[in-house]
Design an enzyme around this catalytic site. Sequence first.
Site, PDB file in Angstrom:
ATOM      1  CD  GLU A   1      -1.806  -2.412   1.082  1.00 52.89           C
ATOM      2  OE1 GLU A   1      -0.686  -2.788   1.468  1.00 52.89           O
ATOM      3  OE2 GLU A   1      -2.677  -3.212   0.665  1.00 52.89           O
TER       4      GLU A   1
ATOM      5  CG  ASP B   1      -1.561  13.934 -15.400  1.00 52.51           C
ATOM      6  OD1 ASP B   1      -1.441  13.981 -16.640  1.00 52.51           O
ATOM      7  OD2 ASP B   1      -2.608  14.235 -14.802  1.00 52.51           O
TER       8      ASP B   1
END
Lengths: 271, 151
Positions: free
Chosen positions: A119, A133
Site C-alpha cells: 500500500e 501528470d
Amino acid sequence: MSGSDNMNLSHMNARGEAHMVDVADKEESRREAVASGYVQMQSETLELLVEGGLPKGDVLATARIAGIQAAKRTHELIPLCHALPLSKVEIEFRVDEAASQVDVTARCRLNGRTGVEMEALTAVSVACLTLYDMCKAVDKGMVIGAIRLDAKTGGASGDFKRQPGETPIVTASCSDGEVGMPPRRASPGLRVKCLAELRERMGVSELDVEFTELEHTNIAGLKQALRQRDSRFSLLQGQRVLCAVNQVMGSDDTPLSDGDEVAFFPPVTGG
Amino acid sequence: MIRVQHAPFDPGGEQQALTKGRTDIGAVVSFTGLVRDFNERPDVTALTLEHYPGMTEQALADITEQAMHRWSLQGVSLIHRVGCLSPGDPIVLVLVASAHRRDAFDACAFIMDFLKTRAPFWKKEHTRSGHYWVAEREADQRDANRWEDEQ
C-alpha cells in the site's frame, strides 16, 4: 519460521501457482510501512510547482489525494493483495531545491493480519505519477526514481529498516524527518538537518547519526562525530553556524538525548 | 494568529478579521514587508524564501508571546510567506492591535526586529547574473539588541 521458509515466495503454492495467502489465522498486530521515491525535474518546473504557477493547479494537494486513493485501491491493482481497512495513509512532500526534485513519502498503518508495504509503495508510485501528470505540460523530461520501502514494522516477518548505502552520507535524495524511523527501534538516534546555504554547500539535507557515535553528548560532540565521518562537515565549525535542538535555538554546550532532532543553519534572513 | 504560507495575503482583509466585533481596540499598527528589486545586487528578479517547518511556527509564537508580555496588546496577526516571490510581492505582515497607539507602534517594531534575527527564514535572491543566499545584516542585529538593553 526457519530460514529456508523465509526464502519461499508466499504467493506461490506447492505447485508453483499463484495464490492468495490465507491470513484468517494470523494474529492481528499493528502494521506500519513507509515508502519513498522522488520526481526530479527542471529547476524552473520546481519553481512553478512551488509558487502554484502550473496549468493544472495545486500539484501537491492533487498528488496527495491521488496517493491516498491509490493506497486504498492497492488490492485492485496488485493481483494477490488483500483489501485492507487502512487506519492511516499519510503522504508527505519535500521540495529539495538542491537536487531539483520533490521527495515523496507515504506511510500506511493498520491493525491487521497482513503488512501494508504494498500500500505504501503503491501510494508513492501513484503520487509520483500524478506529479508527473500535473507538470508534464512544461517538462516532459522529468524522472521518477528510487521508489522503495524504507521501513516496516509489525508482523511475523519482523521489522525492516533500509540501511544506508555505501556512502556514509545521505544526500539530497533522502526522505523527510518523520520517515525511516520505526517506532519500536531500540535506539532512535539523532536526526540531523542542514538548512539553506549550509545544505547547499555541504550537499547534505538530512542524515541519521547513532547516538553511540558521540564521544560527548552535546552539539560540540555531534559536530566532532560528523567531522570524523566526512571532512565537509568541518563547515559546521564556522562561527556563524547556528543550531537548534528539537526546534529550539541551541549552542555548542546544549546537551543531546537519543531521539533528538538537530538542525544546523546559517544566520536567519527573513522578514 | 500566526501563519506561514505560500499564498499572498490581503492586509486590509487581515486587519478587518483582527478587529471584527471588537470595540476595545483603539489602535492598529500594520507593517508589510515587500520584495525589493535591488538588494545585494541591483537587478533582483525573484526571491526564494526557505524556512524550517515546525520551528518557524514555534519561533513566531514565542516572539508574539514576548510582545504580549511586554506591552498591553489586544491582538496580533503575523503572516510570513515562503516559496518563490517576485519584486513587489508582499513577504511579511505584522498587525498589532492595542487600546493606545504607543503599545501597538512599539510592539510592531519589536516583533519585526526579533523576527529578522530569530525566526528561521532564509532568503535566496535570483538575479540575471546568478543567485546567492542573502547575508545577515549587522543593522538587523543592532535593531534587535536595542530591546534587550531596555529590559
